[in-house]
Design an enzyme around this catalytic site. Structure first.
Site, PDB file in Angstrom:
ATOM      1  N   ARG A   1       0.810  -1.223   0.000  1.00 34.52           N
ATOM      2  CA  ARG A   1       0.000   0.000   0.000  1.00 34.52           C
ATOM      3  C   ARG A   1       0.837   1.265   0.000  1.00 34.52           C
ATOM      4  NH1 ARG A   1      -3.175  -1.234   5.388  1.00 34.52           N
ATOM      5  NH2 ARG A   1      -0.998  -1.362   5.921  1.00 34.52           N
TER       6      ARG A   1
ATOM      7  N   HIS B   1      -4.581 -13.958   3.789  1.00 39.24           N
ATOM      8  CA  HIS B   1      -3.724 -15.050   3.342  1.00 39.24           C
ATOM      9  C   HIS B   1      -4.415 -15.974   2.338  1.00 39.24           C
ATOM     10  CE1 HIS B   1      -0.755 -14.869   6.983  1.00 39.24           C
ATOM     11  NE2 HIS B   1      -0.767 -13.761   6.264  1.00 39.24           N
TER      12      HIS B   1
ATOM     13  N   LYS C   1       2.319 -17.905   8.340  1.00 40.11           N
ATOM     14  CA  LYS C   1       1.266 -18.563   9.110  1.00 40.11           C
ATOM     15  C   LYS C   1       0.397 -17.553   9.841  1.00 40.11           C
ATOM     16  CE  LYS C   1       4.119 -19.376  13.119  1.00 40.11           C
ATOM     17  NZ  LYS C   1       4.663 -20.256  14.070  1.00 40.11           N
TER      18      LYS C   1
END
Length: 153
Positions: free
Chosen positions: A48, A100, A118
Site C-alpha cells: 500500500r 492469506h 502462518k
C-alpha cells in the site's frame, strides 16, 4: 549462518525469482533468510505504501520498476500487478492473516508458487479452497498443505 543449498532429484535447483506481497517486518525477516538460499532472488514487492516499498527496495536491491504500490485500494491493484509479473516465479505472502487465503488462491491461479506466512488460512473451508487452487494450477503451495494437515488432524 551458512548458506542453504536446495537440491532436486535431478541436481541443483535453478534460480527462483521471488515476489513479496506486503512489506512489513515479517517480509524483512523473510528476505534475510532468502539471502542465505542459493538460487533465490528477490525481484519484486507489492503493498500500500509507496515510501515503505521504496525504502524496502533500496535496502534489498529490488528494481524500483518492480515495486508495486496502490494505497487507494489497500494494495489490491499492486498485488495483482506483482502476480501478473512474468519475472516472478514464486510469492511470499506477508499480509494480514485475513488476506492469506485470498491472495494464496489468486497467486496460485496466476501460476505462482506460494509460501504463505502462518496461519496460511483461518478456517478449514479456506484450506479446501486454497488446495483446489493449488491442484488446479499445478503450482506449489507449501502453506496450504501444512494448514490442511493441521485442520484435518
Amino acid at each position: 549462518m551458512a548458506s542453504v543449498r536446495v537440491e532436486t532429484v535431478g541436481g541443483f535447483m535453478e534460480r527462483i525469482r521471488w515476489g513479496i506481497l506486503g512489506a512489513g517486518s515479517i517480509a524483512q525477516r523473510f528476505v534475510a533468510a532468502l539471502a542465505r538460499v542459493e538460487g533465490a532472488e528477490l525481484v519484486a514487492i507489492s503493498g500500500r505504501n509507496a515510501e515503505r516499498l521504496s525504502a524496502f527496495a533500496a535496502k534489498h536491491r529490488v528494481d524500483m520498476g518492480k515495486c508495486y504500490a496502490s494505497a487507494d485500494d489497500n494494495g489490491w491493484k499492486a498485488h495483482e500487478c506483482l502476480l501478473l509479473d512474468d519475472d516472478v516465479d514464486a510469492v511470499y505472502i506477508a499480509l494480514p492473516h485475513g488476506l492469506h487465503a485470498t491472495w494464496s488462491r489468486r497467486a496460485l491461479r496466476a501460476g505462482k508458487a506460494v509460501l504463505c506466512e502462518k496461519p496460511a488460512v483461518l478456517a478449514g473451508s479456506q484450506a479446501d479452497e486454497v488446495a483446489r487452487a493449488a491442484r488446479g494450477s499445478g503450482a506449489l503451495d507449501r502453506g496450504a498443505r501444512w494448514s490442511i494437515r493441521r485442520h484435518r488432524g
